[in-house]
Design a protein around this motif. Structure first.
Motif, short mmCIF file in Angstrom:
data_model
loop_
_atom_site.label_atom_id
_atom_site.label_comp_id
_atom_site.label_asym_id
_atom_site.label_seq_id
_atom_site.Cartn_x
_atom_site.Cartn_y
_atom_site.Cartn_z
N ARG A 24 0.85 -1.40 0.06
CA ARG A 24 -0.09 0.06 0.12
C ARG A 24 0.96 1.22 -0.15
NH1 ARG A 24 -4.59 -1.82 4.27
NH2 ARG A 24 -5.64 -3.53 2.99
N GLY A 25 2.05 1.02 0.66
CA GLY A 25 2.88 2.23 0.75
C GLY A 25 4.07 2.50 -0.49
N ALA A 26 4.03 1.50 -1.46
CA ALA A 26 5.01 1.52 -2.50
C ALA A 26 4.54 2.13 -3.54
CB ALA A 26 5.28 -0.16 -2.88
N GLN A 27 5.38 2.56 -4.39
CA GLN A 27 5.13 3.46 -5.53
C GLN A 27 4.81 2.38 -6.70
OE1 GLN A 27 5.30 6.67 -6.03
NE2 GLN A 27 5.69 7.27 -3.98
N THR A 28 3.42 2.49 -7.12
CA THR A 28 3.35 1.62 -8.12
C THR A 28 2.29 2.30 -9.22
OG1 THR A 28 1.08 1.07 -7.08
CG2 THR A 28 2.90 -0.43 -6.64
N THR A 29 2.16 1.69 -10.36
CA THR A 29 1.29 2.16 -11.54
C THR A 29 -0.04 2.02 -11.39
OG1 THR A 29 1.83 0.49 -12.95
CG2 THR A 29 3.44 2.17 -13.11
N THR A 30 -0.91 2.79 -11.87
CA THR A 30 -2.28 2.49 -11.99
C THR A 30 -2.61 1.25 -12.74
OG1 THR A 30 -2.66 4.91 -12.01
CG2 THR A 30 -4.70 3.39 -12.59
N LEU A 31 -1.84 0.84 -13.61
CA LEU A 31 -1.99 -0.49 -14.29
C LEU A 31 -1.78 -1.66 -13.25
CD1 LEU A 31 -2.88 -2.24 -16.84
CD2 LEU A 31 -0.18 -2.04 -17.53
N PHE A 32 -0.50 -1.47 -12.55
CA PHE A 32 -0.46 -2.55 -11.63
C PHE A 32 -1.53 -2.77 -10.56
CE2 PHE A 32 1.61 -4.42 -7.80
CZ PHE A 32 2.31 -5.54 -8.29
N ARG A 33 -2.09 -1.69 -10.03
CA ARG A 33 -3.15 -1.73 -9.16
C ARG A 33 -4.44 -2.32 -9.71
NH1 ARG A 33 -2.72 1.88 -4.17
NH2 ARG A 33 -0.57 2.61 -4.21
N ALA A 34 -4.81 -2.13 -10.94
CA ALA A 34 -5.89 -2.56 -11.71
C ALA A 34 -5.97 -3.85 -11.82
CB ALA A 34 -6.18 -1.77 -13.00
N VAL A 35 -4.43 -4.71 -12.17
CA VAL A 35 -4.41 -5.91 -12.47
C VAL A 35 -4.43 -6.52 -11.18
CG1 VAL A 35 -2.89 -7.58 -13.50
CG2 VAL A 35 -3.32 -5.32 -14.72
N ASN A 36 -3.81 -6.05 -10.06
CA ASN A 36 -3.66 -6.71 -8.71
C ASN A 36 -4.57 -6.05 -7.70
OD1 ASN A 36 -1.50 -8.93 -9.86
ND2 ASN A 36 -0.33 -6.92 -9.97
N PRO A 37 -5.80 -6.13 -7.85
CA PRO A 37 -6.55 -5.35 -6.83
C PRO A 37 -6.39 -5.84 -5.33
CG PRO A 37 -8.13 -6.51 -7.99
CD PRO A 37 -6.59 -6.72 -8.85
N GLU A 38 -5.99 -7.43 -5.27
CA GLU A 38 -6.26 -7.94 -4.14
C GLU A 38 -5.00 -7.45 -3.10
OE1 GLU A 38 -3.90 -10.44 -7.02
OE2 GLU A 38 -5.80 -9.57 -7.07
N LEU A 39 -4.34 -6.94 -3.63
CA LEU A 39 -2.97 -6.57 -2.88
C LEU A 39 -3.18 -5.29 -2.25
CD1 LEU A 39 0.02 -7.44 -5.34
CD2 LEU A 39 -0.76 -8.71 -3.40
N PHE A 40 -4.06 -4.63 -2.77
CA PHE A 40 -4.29 -3.21 -2.07
C PHE A 40 -5.85 -3.08 -1.58
CE2 PHE A 40 -1.41 -3.03 -5.69
CZ PHE A 40 -0.30 -2.38 -5.20
#
Length: 95
Positions: A24-40
């Protein structure tokens, strides 16, 4: 005495090294968050309980259907050489 001098400002010594744990505190892209929502997404215990019950009932029902099919395949109705009906146990060619 100002806030910075007293240590109560935004950059107090206790909070400088503080990071949000996990991704949650890492710098990620929107695409990564959209593909892996269970992590966030924060876990929802009600949805988890509903999903666990649903999957358990589904697997149980499939097991029940399989057991009923196995039981039905053990016996079948046949006509013997004298023309009478009888129940015979199903056998395999490999037996």
């Amino acid at each position: 005495m100002s806030d910075k001098e007293s240590g109560k400002g935004k950059d107090s010594p206790g909070e400088k090294g503080f990071r949000i744990p996990g991704l949650r505190g890492a710098q990620t892209t929107t695409l990564f968050r959209a593909v892996n929502p269970e992590l966030f997404i924060k876990p929802n215990k009600t949805v988890m309980a509903f999903g666990l019950v649903t999957i358990t009932l589904s697997v149980g029902y499939l097991g029940y259907m399989h057991a009923m099919k196995e039981n039905d395949q053990q016996l079948y109705e046949a006509i013997d050489s004298q023309g009478e009906r009888c129940m015979k146990k199903k056998t395999s060619r490999w037996d």
